[in-house]
Design a protein around this motif. Structure first.
Motif, PDB file in Angstrom:
ATOM      1  N   ALA A 101       3.343  -8.035   5.351  1.00  0.00           N
ATOM      2  CA  ALA A 101       2.280  -8.950   6.222  1.00  0.00           C
ATOM      3  C   ALA A 101       1.793  -7.843   7.226  1.00  0.00           C
ATOM      4  CB  ALA A 101       3.138  -8.878   6.975  1.00  0.00           C
ATOM      5  N   ASP A 102       2.250  -6.620   6.956  1.00  0.00           N
ATOM      6  CA  ASP A 102       2.070  -5.305   8.718  1.00  0.00           C
ATOM      7  C   ASP A 102       0.376  -4.994   7.744  1.00  0.00           C
ATOM      8  OD1 ASP A 102       4.156  -5.274   9.898  1.00  0.00           O
ATOM      9  OD2 ASP A 102       5.091  -3.532   9.205  1.00  0.00           O
ATOM     10  N   LEU A 103       0.263  -4.638   6.022  1.00  0.00           N
ATOM     11  CA  LEU A 103      -0.711  -4.059   5.244  1.00  0.00           C
ATOM     12  C   LEU A 103      -1.831  -5.462   5.844  1.00  0.00           C
ATOM     13  CD1 LEU A 103       0.599  -2.144   2.803  1.00  0.00           C
ATOM     14  CD2 LEU A 103      -0.865  -1.323   4.335  1.00  0.00           C
ATOM     15  N   MET A 104      -1.859  -6.621   5.611  1.00  0.00           N
ATOM     16  CA  MET A 104      -2.996  -7.602   5.807  1.00  0.00           C
ATOM     17  C   MET A 104      -3.315  -7.700   6.769  1.00  0.00           C
ATOM     18  SD  MET A 104      -3.062  -8.469   2.567  1.00  0.00           S
ATOM     19  CE  MET A 104      -3.499 -10.085   2.124  1.00  0.00           C
ATOM     20  N   ASN A 105      -2.203  -7.450   7.864  1.00  0.00           N
ATOM     21  CA  ASN A 105      -2.670  -7.811   9.084  1.00  0.00           C
ATOM     22  C   ASN A 105      -3.789  -7.191  10.732  1.00  0.00           C
ATOM     23  OD1 ASN A 105      -1.067 -10.762   9.515  1.00  0.00           O
ATOM     24  ND2 ASN A 105       1.032  -9.314  10.583  1.00  0.00           N
ATOM     25  N   VAL A 106      -3.254  -5.306   8.995  1.00  0.00           N
ATOM     26  CA  VAL A 106      -4.998  -4.877   9.837  1.00  0.00           C
ATOM     27  C   VAL A 106      -6.392  -4.582   8.914  1.00  0.00           C
ATOM     28  CG1 VAL A 106      -3.329  -2.893  10.699  1.00  0.00           C
ATOM     29  CG2 VAL A 106      -3.833  -2.963   8.369  1.00  0.00           C
ATOM     30  N   GLY A 107      -6.018  -5.784   7.551  1.00  0.00           N
ATOM     31  CA  GLY A 107      -7.747  -5.474   6.882  1.00  0.00           C
ATOM     32  C   GLY A 107      -7.490  -5.099   5.798  1.00  0.00           C
ATOM     33  N   CYS A 108      -6.224  -4.973   5.292  1.00  0.00           N
ATOM     34  CA  CYS A 108      -6.732  -5.292   3.720  1.00  0.00           C
ATOM     35  C   CYS A 108      -7.490  -6.199   3.222  1.00  0.00           C
ATOM     36  CB  CYS A 108      -5.242  -4.855   3.182  1.00  0.00           C
ATOM     37  SG  CYS A 108      -4.812  -2.617   3.709  1.00  0.00           S
ATOM     38  N   ASP A 109      -8.010  -5.463   1.965  1.00  0.00           N
ATOM     39  CA  ASP A 109      -8.894  -6.901   1.177  1.00  0.00           C
ATOM     40  C   ASP A 109      -7.586  -7.392  -0.165  1.00  0.00           C
ATOM     41  OD1 ASP A 109     -11.653  -6.601   0.550  1.00  0.00           O
ATOM     42  OD2 ASP A 109     -10.740  -4.689   1.571  1.00  0.00           O
ATOM     43  N   ASP A 110      -6.201  -6.531  -0.216  1.00  0.00           N
ATOM     44  CA  ASP A 110      -5.224  -6.651  -0.965  1.00  0.00           C
ATOM     45  C   ASP A 110      -4.089  -5.977  -1.443  1.00  0.00           C
ATOM     46  OD1 ASP A 110      -3.663  -7.959  -2.956  1.00  0.00           O
ATOM     47  OD2 ASP A 110      -5.360  -8.291  -4.497  1.00  0.00           O
ATOM     48  N   VAL A 111      -2.844  -5.447  -1.620  1.00  0.00           N
ATOM     49  CA  VAL A 111      -1.799  -5.480  -1.438  1.00  0.00           C
ATOM     50  C   VAL A 111      -1.177  -5.573  -3.381  1.00  0.00           C
ATOM     51  CG1 VAL A 111       0.847  -4.996  -0.658  1.00  0.00           C
ATOM     52  CG2 VAL A 111      -0.877  -5.798   0.475  1.00  0.00           C
ATOM     53  N   LEU A 112      -0.836  -4.382  -3.455  1.00  0.00           N
ATOM     54  CA  LEU A 112      -0.685  -4.511  -4.805  1.00  0.00           C
ATOM     55  C   LEU A 112       1.231  -3.888  -4.750  1.00  0.00           C
ATOM     56  CD1 LEU A 112      -1.584  -4.416  -8.598  1.00  0.00           C
ATOM     57  CD2 LEU A 112      -2.940  -2.166  -7.963  1.00  0.00           C
ATOM     58  N   LEU A 113       1.648  -4.218  -5.975  1.00  0.00           N
ATOM     59  CA  LEU A 113       2.978  -3.672  -6.072  1.00  0.00           C
ATOM     60  C   LEU A 113       3.143  -2.596  -7.149  1.00  0.00           C
ATOM     61  CD1 LEU A 113       5.237  -6.655  -5.284  1.00  0.00           C
ATOM     62  CD2 LEU A 113       4.291  -4.917  -3.671  1.00  0.00           C
ATOM     63  N   ARG A 114       3.804  -1.279  -7.133  1.00  0.00           N
ATOM     64  CA  ARG A 114       4.270  -0.322  -8.225  1.00  0.00           C
ATOM     65  C   ARG A 114       5.424  -0.887  -8.708  1.00  0.00           C
ATOM     66  NH1 ARG A 114       1.754   4.042  -7.707  1.00  0.00           N
ATOM     67  NH2 ARG A 114       0.268   4.832  -5.703  1.00  0.00           N
ATOM     68  N   PRO A 115       5.367  -0.464 -10.006  1.00  0.00           N
ATOM     69  CA  PRO A 115       4.766  -0.156 -11.124  1.00  0.00           C
ATOM     70  C   PRO A 115       3.831  -0.819 -11.193  1.00  0.00           C
ATOM     71  CG  PRO A 115       6.166  -0.344 -12.278  1.00  0.00           C
ATOM     72  CD  PRO A 115       6.288  -0.747 -11.192  1.00  0.00           C
ATOM     73  N   PHE A 116       2.235  -0.328 -11.405  1.00  0.00           N
ATOM     74  CA  PHE A 116       0.977  -0.760 -11.768  1.00  0.00           C
ATOM     75  C   PHE A 116       0.165  -1.339 -13.336  1.00  0.00           C
ATOM     76  CE2 PHE A 116      -0.681   1.203  -8.494  1.00  0.00           C
ATOM     77  CZ  PHE A 116      -1.847   1.500  -9.010  1.00  0.00           C
ATOM     78  N   SER A 117      -0.331  -2.076 -13.829  1.00  0.00           N
ATOM     79  CA  SER A 117      -0.850  -1.709 -15.197  1.00  0.00           C
ATOM     80  C   SER A 117      -2.591  -1.830 -15.077  1.00  0.00           C
ATOM     81  CB  SER A 117      -0.983  -2.671 -16.150  1.00  0.00           C
ATOM     82  OG  SER A 117      -1.162  -4.023 -15.532  1.00  0.00           O
ATOM     83  N   GLN A 118      -3.205  -1.297 -16.231  1.00  0.00           N
ATOM     84  CA  GLN A 118      -4.437  -0.834 -15.577  1.00  0.00           C
ATOM     85  C   GLN A 118      -4.704  -2.625 -15.523  1.00  0.00           C
ATOM     86  OE1 GLN A 118      -6.562   1.472 -19.277  1.00  0.00           O
ATOM     87  NE2 GLN A 118      -5.654   2.773 -18.419  1.00  0.00           N
ATOM     88  N   ILE A 119      -4.271  -3.163 -17.011  1.00  0.00           N
ATOM     89  CA  ILE A 119      -5.236  -4.541 -16.451  1.00  0.00           C
ATOM     90  C   ILE A 119      -4.949  -5.075 -15.124  1.00  0.00           C
ATOM     91  CG2 ILE A 119      -4.506  -6.970 -17.436  1.00  0.00           C
ATOM     92  CD1 ILE A 119      -3.641  -5.952 -19.704  1.00  0.00           C
ATOM     93  N   GLN A 120      -3.511  -4.819 -14.293  1.00  0.00           N
ATOM     94  CA  GLN A 120      -3.537  -5.001 -12.776  1.00  0.00           C
ATOM     95  C   GLN A 120      -4.461  -5.090 -11.765  1.00  0.00           C
ATOM     96  OE1 GLN A 120       0.678  -4.262 -13.091  1.00  0.00           O
ATOM     97  NE2 GLN A 120       1.087  -6.227 -12.201  1.00  0.00           N
ATOM     98  N   ALA A 121      -5.258  -3.149 -12.380  1.00  0.00           N
ATOM     99  CA  ALA A 121      -5.678  -3.078 -10.974  1.00  0.00           C
ATOM    100  C   ALA A 121      -7.090  -3.102 -11.899  1.00  0.00           C
ATOM    101  CB  ALA A 121      -5.765  -1.371 -11.278  1.00  0.00           C
TER     102      ALA A 121
END
Length: 326
Positions: A101-121
């Motif tokens: 919520a903190d990140l979305m409330n300052v205008g991030c386009d997206d939040v990606l949880l680690r670890p992430f794959s090439q497909i997700q990125a």
């Protein structure tokens, strides 16, 4: 998506842990990016944001979370760097609701949880290129529209922000001069909209203070919000770079500061603050003045009702205290 096109885009990665930063770099390289800069220092990231040629920002926000959030907020509001519209993907190691919520409330386009794959990125990058959300501007937020209700007649107007990632990837002949002109026009629009929104917020806070004082409750009202919004208004006016507006904003801040002192002059100072704020609002508001008046009156009706209830509760407590003493 054509990897050769992604190769033209400049990506900045911030991660305080070098090993994790290199892992993110490897994933982005795997999906086609070639102009990738990684850094482990927020100070270095701040310096690098002064460059206009940045297509995507990927920021790790688990460690030093509050510092990252403040940096992204300042960047979106135009207080840091030259392009407040850079697409931003934040990464986290844990999907805490509060952190997201903190990140979305300052205008991030997206939040990606680690670890992430090439497909997700690649999915997140593609979404920014072909389906980026429109932006909205409020008194304290600039960023993607989070689905605010359109039933509100004063709902923020949406607009398509400059999208450096999309333009770099989709334009065969990228024109830096034309892109700089588009960016400058969009920044000016945001500065004007924020000035109007802040002025509206100040006018409403000043009116609440006046209503509270008139109902025998000198400590009620939004004095703190008035002071904070007035200070923010001065910063917004400086970014707009119009001498007359800066002068009015500074006068307004000085008058608003005097409303923090209880006494007979509080209403007078609040009233003058409201008048100055309304003058700025009328000059720069994109919305209808009639719509604002309707919203202001609706808000004041709610405030009057709350003040009456609070006054009634205080009276009952006083009566109860007297009965206990006697």
């Amino acid at each position: 998506m054509d990897k050769q096109r992604l190769a033209a885009a400049t990506v900045l990665i911030y991660d305080p842990v070098r090993g994790n930063m290199l892992m993110t770099r490897s994933v982005l390289h795997g999906i086609g990016f070639r102009r990738i800069e990684g850094m482990t220092s927020l100070r270095e990231l701040t310096r690098r944001l002064r460059d206009v040629d940045i297509s995507l920002l990927v920021v790790e926000a688990t460690e030093y979370h509050s510092d990252v959030v403040e940096l992204l907020r300042a960047q979106r509001l135009g207080e840091l760097g030259v392009n407040p519209f850079i697409p931003v993907i934040a990464t986290l190691w844990a999907g805490s609701t509060d952190l997201v919520a903190d990140l979305m409330n300052v205008g991030c386009d997206d939040v990606l949880l680690r670890p992430f794959s090439q497909i997700q990125a690649l999915e997140r990058v593609r979404a920014i290129i072909v389906g980026r959300k429109q932006f909205v501007v409020t008194s304290d937020y600039v960023g993607p529209d989070r689905g605010r209700s359109s039933k509100n007649q004063m709902a923020p107007e949406t607009f398509d922000p400059p999208n450096t990632l999309r333009d770099r990837v989709t334009m065969i002949n990228f024109d830096p001069v034309a892109q700089s002109e588009i960016l400058a026009a969009a920044r000016r629009k945001v500065d004007q909209d924020r000035l109007a929104k802040l002025a509206r917020r100040i006018a409403m806070a000043a009116e609440v203070i006046i209503q509270a004082q008139g109902r025998g409750d000198p400590n009620a009202g939004f004095v703190v919000d008035l002071l904070e919004s007035s200070a923010e208004l001065v910063r917004a006016a400086k970014r707009l770079d119009i001498d007359e507006v800066q002068e009015i904003a500074m006068v307004l801040e000085n008058v608003a500061a005097r409303t923090s002192t209880p006494g007979p002059e509080r209403v007078e100072n609040a009233n003058l603050t409201r008048q100055l704020a309304l003058a700025l609002y009328v000059a720069y508001a994109a919305e209808s003045g009639e719509a604002f008046k309707a919203e202001l009156e609706l808000t004041l009706d709610k405030v009057r009702a709350r003040l009456d209830k609070a006054k009634e509760r205080a009276k009952r407590r006083h009566t109860l205290a007297l009965s206990l003493v006697s």
